[in-house]
Design an enzyme around this catalytic site. Structure first.
Site, short mmCIF file in Angstrom:
data_model
loop_
_atom_site.label_atom_id
_atom_site.label_comp_id
_atom_site.label_asym_id
_atom_site.label_seq_id
_atom_site.Cartn_x
_atom_site.Cartn_y
_atom_site.Cartn_z
N CYS A 30 -26.43 -4.09 -9.22
CA CYS A 30 -26.19 -5.40 -8.63
C CYS A 30 -27.40 -5.86 -7.82
O CYS A 30 -27.87 -5.14 -6.95
CB CYS A 30 -24.96 -5.33 -7.72
SG CYS A 30 -24.67 -6.86 -6.84
N CYS A 41 -25.09 -7.28 0.57
CA CYS A 41 -23.65 -7.57 0.60
C CYS A 41 -22.87 -6.51 1.37
O CYS A 41 -22.14 -6.83 2.31
CB CYS A 41 -23.15 -7.70 -0.84
SG CYS A 41 -21.36 -7.70 -1.02
N CYS A 86 -19.93 -2.97 -1.75
CA CYS A 86 -19.98 -1.66 -2.42
C CYS A 86 -20.92 -0.76 -1.61
O CYS A 86 -21.87 -1.24 -1.00
CB CYS A 86 -20.59 -1.78 -3.81
SG CYS A 86 -19.65 -2.80 -4.96
N CYS A 138 -20.01 -11.14 -9.06
CA CYS A 138 -19.78 -9.89 -8.34
C CYS A 138 -19.35 -8.86 -9.38
O CYS A 138 -18.37 -9.05 -10.10
CB CYS A 138 -18.67 -10.08 -7.30
SG CYS A 138 -18.07 -8.53 -6.63
N GLN A 192 -1.76 -4.76 -5.23
CA GLN A 192 -2.87 -3.84 -5.47
C GLN A 192 -4.01 -4.57 -6.19
O GLN A 192 -3.75 -5.30 -7.14
CB GLN A 192 -2.40 -2.66 -6.32
CG GLN A 192 -1.42 -1.76 -5.60
CD GLN A 192 -2.10 -0.79 -4.66
OE1 GLN A 192 -3.32 -0.74 -4.57
NE2 GLN A 192 -1.31 -0.01 -3.95
N TYR A 220 6.94 3.33 3.66
CA TYR A 220 5.76 2.46 3.62
C TYR A 220 5.67 1.83 2.22
O TYR A 220 4.65 1.93 1.54
CB TYR A 220 4.46 3.24 3.89
CG TYR A 220 4.49 4.11 5.13
CD1 TYR A 220 4.11 3.60 6.36
CD2 TYR A 220 4.87 5.45 5.06
CE1 TYR A 220 4.12 4.40 7.49
CE2 TYR A 220 4.88 6.26 6.18
CZ TYR A 220 4.51 5.73 7.40
OH TYR A 220 4.50 6.54 8.50
N GLU A 239 9.75 -0.56 4.88
CA GLU A 239 8.46 -1.21 5.10
C GLU A 239 8.56 -2.08 6.36
O GLU A 239 9.58 -2.70 6.62
CB GLU A 239 8.12 -2.04 3.85
CG GLU A 239 7.14 -3.17 4.01
CD GLU A 239 5.73 -2.72 4.36
OE1 GLU A 239 5.24 -1.74 3.76
OE2 GLU A 239 5.14 -3.33 5.26
N ASP A 245 3.53 6.55 1.52
CA ASP A 245 2.24 5.92 1.17
C ASP A 245 1.77 5.16 2.41
O ASP A 245 1.74 3.93 2.42
CB ASP A 245 2.44 4.99 -0.03
CG ASP A 245 1.14 4.34 -0.49
OD1 ASP A 245 0.06 4.73 0.01
OD2 ASP A 245 1.20 3.46 -1.35
N CYS A 285 -4.51 6.92 1.39
CA CYS A 285 -5.79 6.21 1.23
C CYS A 285 -6.80 6.74 2.24
O CYS A 285 -7.86 6.17 2.42
CB CYS A 285 -5.58 4.71 1.41
SG CYS A 285 -4.86 4.28 2.99
N1 SAH Z 1 3.35 1.60 -1.26
C1 SAH Z 1 2.84 0.27 -1.25
C2 SAH Z 1 2.03 -0.12 0.01
C3 SAH Z 1 1.26 0.94 0.69
S1 SAH Z 1 0.18 0.33 1.95
C4 SAH Z 1 2.02 0.01 -2.49
O1 SAH Z 1 1.63 0.94 -3.17
O2 SAH Z 1 1.79 -1.15 -2.83
C5 SAH Z 1 1.00 0.85 3.42
C6 SAH Z 1 2.17 -0.03 3.84
O3 SAH Z 1 2.74 0.52 5.02
C7 SAH Z 1 1.81 -1.46 4.17
O4 SAH Z 1 2.60 -2.31 3.38
C8 SAH Z 1 2.14 -1.60 5.67
O5 SAH Z 1 2.64 -2.87 5.99
C9 SAH Z 1 3.20 -0.55 5.84
N2 SAH Z 1 3.40 0.02 7.19
C10 SAH Z 1 2.48 0.20 8.17
N3 SAH Z 1 3.02 0.85 9.22
C11 SAH Z 1 4.32 1.09 8.90
C12 SAH Z 1 5.41 1.74 9.58
N4 SAH Z 1 5.24 2.27 10.78
N5 SAH Z 1 6.58 1.82 8.95
C13 SAH Z 1 6.76 1.28 7.72
N6 SAH Z 1 5.78 0.65 7.04
C14 SAH Z 1 4.57 0.55 7.62
#
Ligand code: SAH
Length: 457
Positions: free
Chosen positions: A77, A83, A86, A164, A288, A317, A338, A386, A413
């Site tokens: 790039c 930028c 990346c 990009c 995503q 989550y 969530e 997650d 992540c």
């Molecule tokens: N599993 C989903 C999103 C994961 S990202 C996917 O794959 O698309 C993490 C998520 O956790 C976000 O949506 C965020 O809003 C949520 N989050 C953050 N803190 C939290 C908490 N204490 N309890 C519940 N959810 C929470």
């Protein structure tokens, strides 16, 4: 007593790089003291100059490289350095996948004290470019015309960008055309300093499977000059547009979107698929950005959950229910939790859209809702988490240990907090069987991984 550091400012020293930071800098250690050096890669030997030291770490710059990494490549790039979006284009893709696997393995050992866990080779993309389905560019002006692209690193200077390399080509086309159309129709760029002008950001979203395009114009006020003509020009000149939305953001802020959203033309949402599950995506929804690799990640989570159709599953989550709806196809029932109410609305809508009736969603903190369920006698056979980068709350981990689901699937992540949380679960009676890194964000330092835990006590 003042501690003496093994290096001091302006020293010239020879080092071997071992690691990469989250910003993509090389890490070399002198008697255990880490030095961060931009543009250096693991395995490289070089002379560096120490630029700055603090108690726990220092910074340096490359003077002469004696031995290059076999994985070093020229970043394709042309705006890579300016930028900053990346961080790893100078590392071959093979090198990136190896580095991500090593990073996961290293933190599991260092932070999680997990010596013998299998960390599989990172699952990467066959073509690790042009994968992002969402583009949002800040708009500025140069010599009387609109420009849009990115903020130069560490500044608020907007640099114009035509292309990009990690964006879907369609998004490049959309942004370019919308910029031209707005320009022709007398739209002025928002001026951050004077808090004047019209257009702040253009966002484009593209459904990889459906071909649907959503365009969001983020403006300072409700007014948008020549609105009707802009809409006509967009629909005439850009194929696939299903939704044109205006978002009003009147605040002096770096946050891109404001609270007011209205549909200017077409649908309120566009659609896309991850695997067989269909998702409605609105301007404000989280979705995503790399659906192809999301499928790879969720398939792995599903494999680790090893569902037979009899299990009650909790998805903590859960966001817009992406993993929940994936799991619901194979489970007896899935409960998603969530914290963001709008995401739960999306999750419910997505369940309906797919005729999934064995999933339900609750708004609240995972660390409050799940313990409350447990107190009422609700148990899960499989628990999926997650969490965001900061990892799981301790209260949630303790509830998992008390509730004793047979399997825990941890999607992460951030390998650092993954390792920390796995240690807690291990001490509470779980074993980490295997960990699979998945490359969701090629060319960047982001690392996603999914871990499989089983109950042994
Ligand atoms: N599993 C989903 C999103 C994961 S990202 C996917 O794959 O698309 C993490 C998520 O956790 C976000 O949506 C965020 O809003 C949520 N989050 C953050 N803190 C939290 C908490 N204490 N309890 C519940 N959810 C929470």
């Amino acid at each position: 007593m003042k501690q003496t550091l093994p290096v001091k400012k302006n020293d010239y020293i020879d080092v071997t790089f071992e690691d990469l930071t989250h910003e993509g800098a090389g890490v070399a250690k002198v008697d255990g003291y880490p030095l961060f050096v931009p543009n250096a890669l693991p395995g490289e030997k070089a002379q560096i100059k120490v630029l700055k030291t603090s108690k726990g770490y220092g910074f340096g710059k490359l003077i002469e490289t004696y031995e290059e990494s076999p994985y070093r490549v020229t970043a394709p790039c042309p705006i890579y350095k300016e930028c900053g979006g990346c961080q790893l284009q100078h590392l071959s893709y093979e090198g990136q996948l190896l580095a991500k696997q090593k990073q996961v393995r290293d933190v599991l050992t260092r932070i999680g004290k997990l010596e013998n866990v299998t960390v599989h080779p990172t699952l990467g993309m066959s073509d690790p470019w042009r994968y992002r389905n969402k583009s949002q560019v800040p708009i500025g002006e140069h010599e009387g015309g609109l420009i849009g692209g990115f903020y130069q690193q560490r500044s608020h200077q907007i640099i114009d960008m035509k292309s990009c390399l990690i964006q879907q080509e369609k998004n490049d086309e959309v942004i370019q055309k919308v910029k031209d159309i707005c320009n022709k129709n007398g739209v002025r760029a928002y001026d951050e300093q004077r808090h004047k002008g019209d257009l702040r950001h253009i966002m484009a979203r593209y459904g990889l499977v459906t071909g649907d395009v959503m365009i969001v114009l983020v403006t300072k006020s409700k007014d948008l000059p020549n609105r009707k003509k802009i809409i006509a020009d967009i629909t005439e000149n850009i194929a696939g547009v299903k939704s044109i939305v205006q978002n009003v953001n009147n605040k002096k802020t770096n946050v891109i979107m404001g609270d007011e959203t209205r549909v200017l033309w077409g649908q309120e949402v566009i659609y896309d698929y991850i695997g067989d599950v269909r998702f409605a995506i609105s301007a404000r929804s989280f979705y995503q950005v790399n659906p192809e690799q999301t499928k790879v990640l969720y398939d792995k989570a599903l494999e680790y959950a090893a569902l037979t159709g009899k299990e009650e599953v909790i998805d903590a989550y859960c966001g817009i229910g992406t993993i929940s709806l994936f799991l619901a196809q194979k489970a007896k029932f899935v409960f998603g939790v969530e914290i963001v109410p709008e995401a739960i609305e999306d999750a419910k809508r997505n369940a309906e859209l797919n005729n999934i009736t064995n999933a339900n969603f609750a708004v609240g903190k995972a660390e409050e809702i799940i313990p409350a369920w447990y107190e009422k006698g609700h148990k899960a056979d499989v628990l999926v988490v997650d969490p965001p980068r900061k990892g799981c709350d301790e209260a949630l981990l303790q509830t998992i240990i008390d509730m004793k689901p047979k399997k825990v699937v941890y999607v992460s992540c951030n390998p650092g907090t993954l390792a920390r949380d796995l240690r807690v679960l291990e001490d509470g009676g779980y074993r980490t069987v295997e960990v699979q890194p998945v490359d969701m964000f090629p060319q960047t330092t982001h690392v996603e991984a999914v871990a499989k835990l089983t109950l042994v006590l």
